[in-house]
Design a protein around this motif. Structure first.
Motif, mmCIF file in Angstrom:
data_model
loop_
_atom_site.group_PDB
_atom_site.id
_atom_site.type_symbol
_atom_site.label_atom_id
_atom_site.label_comp_id
_atom_site.label_asym_id
_atom_site.label_seq_id
_atom_site.Cartn_x
_atom_site.Cartn_y
_atom_site.Cartn_z
ATOM 1 N N ILE A 64 0.841 -1.207 0.000
ATOM 2 C CA ILE A 64 0.000 0.000 0.000
ATOM 3 C C ILE A 64 0.874 1.253 0.000
ATOM 4 N N TYR A 117 -7.695 3.647 -0.790
ATOM 5 C CA TYR A 117 -6.265 3.377 -0.689
ATOM 6 C C TYR A 117 -5.655 3.249 -2.080
ATOM 7 N N GLU A 119 -2.347 1.233 -4.171
ATOM 8 C CA GLU A 119 -1.356 0.172 -4.056
ATOM 9 C C GLU A 119 -0.512 0.112 -5.323
#
Length: 197
Positions: A64, A117, A119
């Motif tokens: 991440i 998020y 990644e």
């Protein structure tokens, strides 16, 4: 890469950051530079940039891209890039010449809200809106969006406008990752920093 000083100064005085390699604008790098490309830029209003986290960026962090790195990416995209451009315009110099006089530094960070998020393998855009610029200090607010794989952001932002920036008028296919407020930086005179001996 722009190698001719006169060409670079003409871009700074009359153009935008679109087409300029971030390596030539940002002091950060190469491992801490979080801007791949300038997609759209209105010198007194704001900017749109692109970045794709590398394996190194997500190493030891579950794959991440860290929230703190998102803040740094937004600051580099907006406050640092835009303020450097305007300071170079004011002093009629290139960023390479400016770095001999000043170093960009964080002054403050307002609210930051994370909604999603990022990644390794993702690509995101930063939309930064200039809210203050005076005395080598700039504040920006804006958003970070994850873009769909295969989406042509270069073409998409080629006709972007200040009005669309202010309204965050973008594709519904983009996923909002973060909203940032009052990311503030200032160019500090280089003599105030300790130099390695």
């Amino acid at each position: 890469m722009i190698t001719d000083r006169a060409t670079y100064l003409d871009i700074i005085q009359n153009g935008t950051l679109v087409g300029v390699d971030p390596e030539q604008m940002l002091l950060h790098g190469p491992t801490k530079r979080y801007v791949d490309k300038y997609l759209w830029h209105s010198p007194n209003k704001g900017i749109v940039t692109r970045y794709a986290p590398t394996e190194r960026d997500v190493e030891d962090h579950f794959g991440i891209f860290r929230g703190v790195d998102q803040v740094e990416a937004f600051a580099q995209a907006s406050t640092v890039s835009c303020a450097t451009f305007l300071e170079c315009r004011k002093l009629n110099c290139t960023p390479a010449e400016l770095k001999d006089m000043f170093i960009p530094a964080f002054i403050s960070i307002g609210n930051v809200n994370f909604y999603n998020y990022l990644e390794y393998g993702d690509t995101f855009v930063c939309l930064g809106n200039i809210t203050f610029f005076k005395w080598r200090q700039m504040a920006c607010s804006g958003r970070i969006y994850k873009i769909p794989r295969g989406f042509d952001v270069d073409d998409y932002f080629s006709d972007f406008t200040e009005e669309r920036l202010l309204k965050y008028d973008i594709s519904k296919d983009f996923i909002q990752v973060a909203e940032l407020f009052d990311i503030t930086g200032r160019a500090i005179k280089i003599e105030l920093f300790k130099k390695p001996e």
